[in-house]
Structures are given as structure tokens and as C-alpha cells.
Scaffold this motif. Structure first.
Motif, PDB file in Angstrom:
ATOM      1  N   UNK A   1      35.906  38.639  51.621  1.00 41.66           N
ATOM      2  CA  UNK A   1      35.132  37.800  50.724  1.00 41.66           C
ATOM      3  C   UNK A   1      33.872  38.533  50.334  1.00 41.66           C
ATOM      4  N   UNK A   2      33.492  38.477  49.055  1.00 39.22           N
ATOM      5  CA  UNK A   2      32.360  39.242  48.601  1.00 39.22           C
ATOM      6  C   UNK A   2      31.088  38.415  48.732  1.00 39.22           C
ATOM      7  N   UNK A   3      30.468  38.489  49.913  1.00 37.47           N
ATOM      8  CA  UNK A   3      29.260  37.717  50.169  1.00 37.47           C
ATOM      9  C   UNK A   3      28.242  38.629  50.816  1.00 37.47           C
ATOM     10  N   UNK A   4      27.020  38.615  50.335  1.00 34.72           N
ATOM     11  CA  UNK A   4      25.971  39.417  50.950  1.00 34.72           C
ATOM     12  C   UNK A   4      25.320  38.600  52.061  1.00 34.72           C
ATOM     13  N   UNK A 141      45.588  37.214  36.692  1.00 33.56           N
ATOM     14  CA  UNK A 141      44.532  37.551  35.728  1.00 33.56           C
ATOM     15  C   UNK A 141      43.207  37.806  36.425  1.00 33.56           C
ATOM     16  N   UNK A 142      42.901  37.009  37.435  1.00 33.14           N
ATOM     17  CA  UNK A 142      41.665  37.229  38.192  1.00 33.14           C
ATOM     18  C   UNK A 142      41.706  38.580  38.897  1.00 33.14           C
ATOM     19  N   UNK A 143      42.857  38.937  39.425  1.00 31.40           N
ATOM     20  CA  UNK A 143      42.992  40.175  40.196  1.00 31.40           C
ATOM     21  C   UNK A 143      42.967  41.420  39.320  1.00 31.40           C
ATOM     22  N   UNK A 144      43.651  41.364  38.201  1.00 26.41           N
ATOM     23  CA  UNK A 144      43.881  42.582  37.427  1.00 26.41           C
ATOM     24  C   UNK A 144      42.964  42.757  36.224  1.00 26.41           C
ATOM     25  N   UNK A 152      37.597  40.193  41.411  1.00 23.90           N
ATOM     26  CA  UNK A 152      38.830  40.927  41.729  1.00 23.90           C
ATOM     27  C   UNK A 152      38.981  41.077  43.243  1.00 23.90           C
ATOM     28  N   UNK A 153      37.882  41.312  43.940  1.00 25.03           N
ATOM     29  CA  UNK A 153      37.934  41.423  45.408  1.00 25.03           C
ATOM     30  C   UNK A 153      38.394  40.109  46.020  1.00 25.03           C
ATOM     31  N   UNK A 174      46.328  47.379  42.032  1.00 25.37           N
ATOM     32  CA  UNK A 174      44.882  47.534  42.155  1.00 25.37           C
ATOM     33  C   UNK A 174      44.489  48.852  42.817  1.00 25.37           C
ATOM     34  N   UNK A 175      45.455  49.651  43.251  1.00 21.24           N
ATOM     35  CA  UNK A 175      45.121  50.927  43.884  1.00 21.24           C
ATOM     36  C   UNK A 175      44.478  51.900  42.896  1.00 21.24           C
ATOM     37  N   UNK A 176      44.506  51.543  41.624  1.00 23.36           N
ATOM     38  CA  UNK A 176      43.822  52.341  40.605  1.00 23.36           C
ATOM     39  C   UNK A 176      42.527  51.677  40.135  1.00 23.36           C
ATOM     40  N   UNK A 177      42.166  50.579  40.790  1.00 22.67           N
ATOM     41  CA  UNK A 177      40.926  49.888  40.421  1.00 22.67           C
ATOM     42  C   UNK A 177      39.735  50.807  40.673  1.00 22.67           C
TER      43      UNK A 177
END
Length: 352
Positions: A1-4, A141-144, A152-153, A174-177
Motif C-alpha cells: 500500500x502506498x502510504x507514507x 485500467x487502474x493497474x495499467x 498503479x501500486x 507491469x514489469x515494464x512499468x
């Protein structure tokens, strides 16, 4: 999860001190039974889940209830769907999905229109777990394609918990993200879904990575609970240079039903001798990481003998995030002892 996670410890007041649960002065006030430890931990998480000064405390309290399968926390998690911060709403959606809370379905449906896209996708994921799949097709759509790497994360994170191996092909794209964190989370998710190549890549990173990469790989491998990985964990425990790496390995060992590294984790609860290796990494941050990893390891091992020490941390006027980690570890230990099994799968912060 993207949380600071905000850790301005010097400016904080203990959530337990604020609510009348400060360190007892009289010996008789200290809980002396495992059930008393458990009750104290649950009460602490209920307070933490409404702790306004620090978003990360609320997030981690939500995750702790979900990770340990504590149904007493469900009303508090439902209330967190109304939190003002999207990180908390995201965590609550994921948690309710993991716990398959049917009572939250109406509110989860409303959150598909949330102003934050990460909350939207988390609500879709939760509904999918509740067998409402009419919105699931939006997740790719959210992922790519989302322009925000944080979205995306988070999409990669929830897709790894779909329990559908067909998602692996989508995650592989996503390995090319361009964002390294997206690639890392997607790799972990693919391994979680049984992809052998992803698991092998994580083993490689655990053995040849440095710093954070090594720790993240070990924690991801720990989530898999695969006996074949025992030697990987034991080797890192015996040979790793950094304490964070050793403790991450101990968690993996603990989730396999073993106890090697228990004394190391117990001793690290009061770690206070950081070695700063990077100017971007403060002593304060390193102390917090080590202590949190130590509690995660003790929770995974599940020995009741650790309960008094974890309770001491729970009551200490230190970082509220440490107190949440201690409460989570106590509930993990109690759950394992009551049900005769290890805690639910997942990382130290969110486990389905």
C-alpha cells in the motif's frame, strides 16, 4: 500500500496515555493472564483507529484487526470508511474485503465513486470478495493505464489478493512499468498467486539484494509460507549483516512454525543503537523499523512467553505506531494459540 508513515516521535503523545492506559504504577494493575493481554490489545487498537494526529496509526490499526481476523474490530473498520484521509479509507476497504464483511456492502458500493482513485479500486476489490463482480473489470485500467504511480501500486497490491491465478498475466505486464515500486509489488503479487518465476526472483533478491530490497524480498517470501523457503530464511538469519534482514528472516521462519531467532527478536524490542549507513535514513527511522520488525517476528513465532514483553511495549509512552505493532503481535499470538494455526497470510501490515 502506498502510504507514507509519519514518525515525528519527539512530538507525539502516547495514544494509551491520552486514553487513560498509561504504564501502570501498581503491580496489581498489570494484566497477568493471556486473555487480559488480548483485551488490552483490542482496546488499544480501537483507540488507535481513531487517533487523529497520525494517519499511519489509523491505517495500521485497521490492518492489524484484519490481519488477525479480530471480528471485534469490524464496527471500527466500517467506521473508517468515513475517515477523512484516503489512505485510511483504502485500508478499510481492503480489510473489509479480506474479512468478507457483508454488512459493509452498501457503503463499499458508494465508495466506487470516491474522489480518490485508490479508494475506488479498493472498494471494487472488496465487492469482488463479496461476490459482487460487476465492477471487477475496471481494475486493469487502474493497474495499467492510470497516470498516478501510487494508484498503479495499489492496484497491483489488491490484484495479488484476488486469489485468481489468471491475474498473473495482467500483473506481468507491469514489469515494464517505469515505477520500481509498481514492479516490486506486482512481483510480490505474482508470487503470492503461485507464480514460480516470481518466487525465484524474490529469492534472488533476498540473497543478492541490499538494504531495503533484501528486506522486502524476505517479507514477501515469508507471506508465501512455503516450507521449501526455510533454508533461505535460516541462511539469512545466520549470515546477514543487518539486523533488519535477520528479523525479516525470523518472521519467515516463524510463519513456518519454527522458533529460530526468537531470542534475537525479543532482544530487539528495545533496540536503540542504530548504525546510519545512508544520509537519507535517520537514526529514528532505523530504530522504528527494527522494533516493528521484531514485533512482527514475535507475532509470527507465536510463543506466549513473549506476551509480557509485548504488553510492556503496548503500554510504553513511545511511538504510537510501535504500540499498534505490539497489539497486533499480541493478537497474532493469541489467535495462533486459540486456533492451533498460524495467523492469516500476508505482510506485517495487511494480511488477508
Amino acid at each position: 500500500m502506498d502510504i507514507k508513515h509519519i514518525t515525528s516521535i519527539a512530538l507525539l503523545t502516547s495514544i494509551f496515555a491520552l486514553t487513560g492506559c498509561n504504564t501502570p504504577k501498581k503491580k496489581a494493575e498489570v494484566p497477568v493472564t493471556p486473555i487480559a493481554f488480548e483485551d488490552r490489545a483490542i482496546d488499544g487498537l480501537k483507540r488507535a483507529i481513531t487517533y487523529e494526529p497520525i494517519t499511519a496509526v489509523r491505517v495500521q490499526a485497521v490492518e492489524a484487526f484484519a490481519q488477525t481476523g479480530c471480528e471485534q474490530g469490524l464496527p471500527w473498520i466500517r467506521a473508517s470508511l468515513l475517515d477523512t484521509h484516503p489512505a485510511v479509507r483504502f485500508a478499510a476497504c481492503v480489510a473489509l474485503g479480506e474479512m468478507r464483511d457483508v454488512k459493509a456492502k452498501d457503503r463499499l458500493t458508494e465508495l466506487i465513486a470516491d474522489e480518490d482513485r485508490s479508494v475506488q479500486l479498493a472498494a471494487i476489490y472488496a465487492l469482488h470478495r463479496l461476490s459482487d463482480t460487476q465492477y471487477t473489470g475496471r481494475l486493469p485500467d487502474y493497474l495499467l493505464y492510470d497516470e498516478d504511480s501510487a494508484v498503479r501500486r495499489n492496484a497491483a497490491f489488491v490484484l495479488g489478493r484476488m486469489e485468481e491465478k489468471g491475474v498473473v498475466k495482467m500483473l506481468a505486464r507491469t514489469m515494464k512499468d517505469k515505477d520500481g515500486a509498481v514492479r516490486q509489488i506486482a512481483l510480490e503479487s505474482m508470487a503470492r498467486l503461485g507464480n514460480i518465476e516470481s518466487r525465484e526472483q524474490l529469492v534472488f533478491r533476498a540473497n543478492s539484494g541490499v538494504g531495503e530490497e533484501e528486506v522486502l524480498a524476505l517479507l514477501a517470501l515469508a507471506d508465501l509460507r512455503e516450507p521449501i523457503l526455510y533454508d533461505v530464511f535460516l541462511n539469512k538469519l545466520e549470515t546477514a549483516t543487518h539486523l533488519e534482514t535477520k528479523l525479516s528472516a525470523v518472521r519467515g521462519i516463524g510463519l513456518l512454525g519454527r522458533t529460530e531467532g526468537y531470542d534475537l527478536a525479543l532482544g530487539a524490542l528495545d533496540f536503540n543503537k542504530p548504525i546510519v549507513r545512508d544520509e537519507r535514513d535517520s537514526e529514528e527511522k532505523q530504530i522504528f523499523r527494527v522494533r516493528q520488525l521484531a514485533m512482527a517476528a514475535l507475532g509470527a513465532i507465536g510463543k506466549r512467553e513473549a506476551l509480557p514483553e509485548l504488553n510492556r511495549v503496548l503500554l510504553a509512552n513511545r511511538d504510537p505506531q510501535e504500540q499498534v505493532a505490539a497489539a497486533r503481535a499480541i493478537l497474532e499470538i493469541m489467535r495462533e494459540n486459540q486456533l492451533g494455526e498460524k495467523p492469516l497470510k500476508g505482510n506485517p501490515f495487511m494480511t488477508p
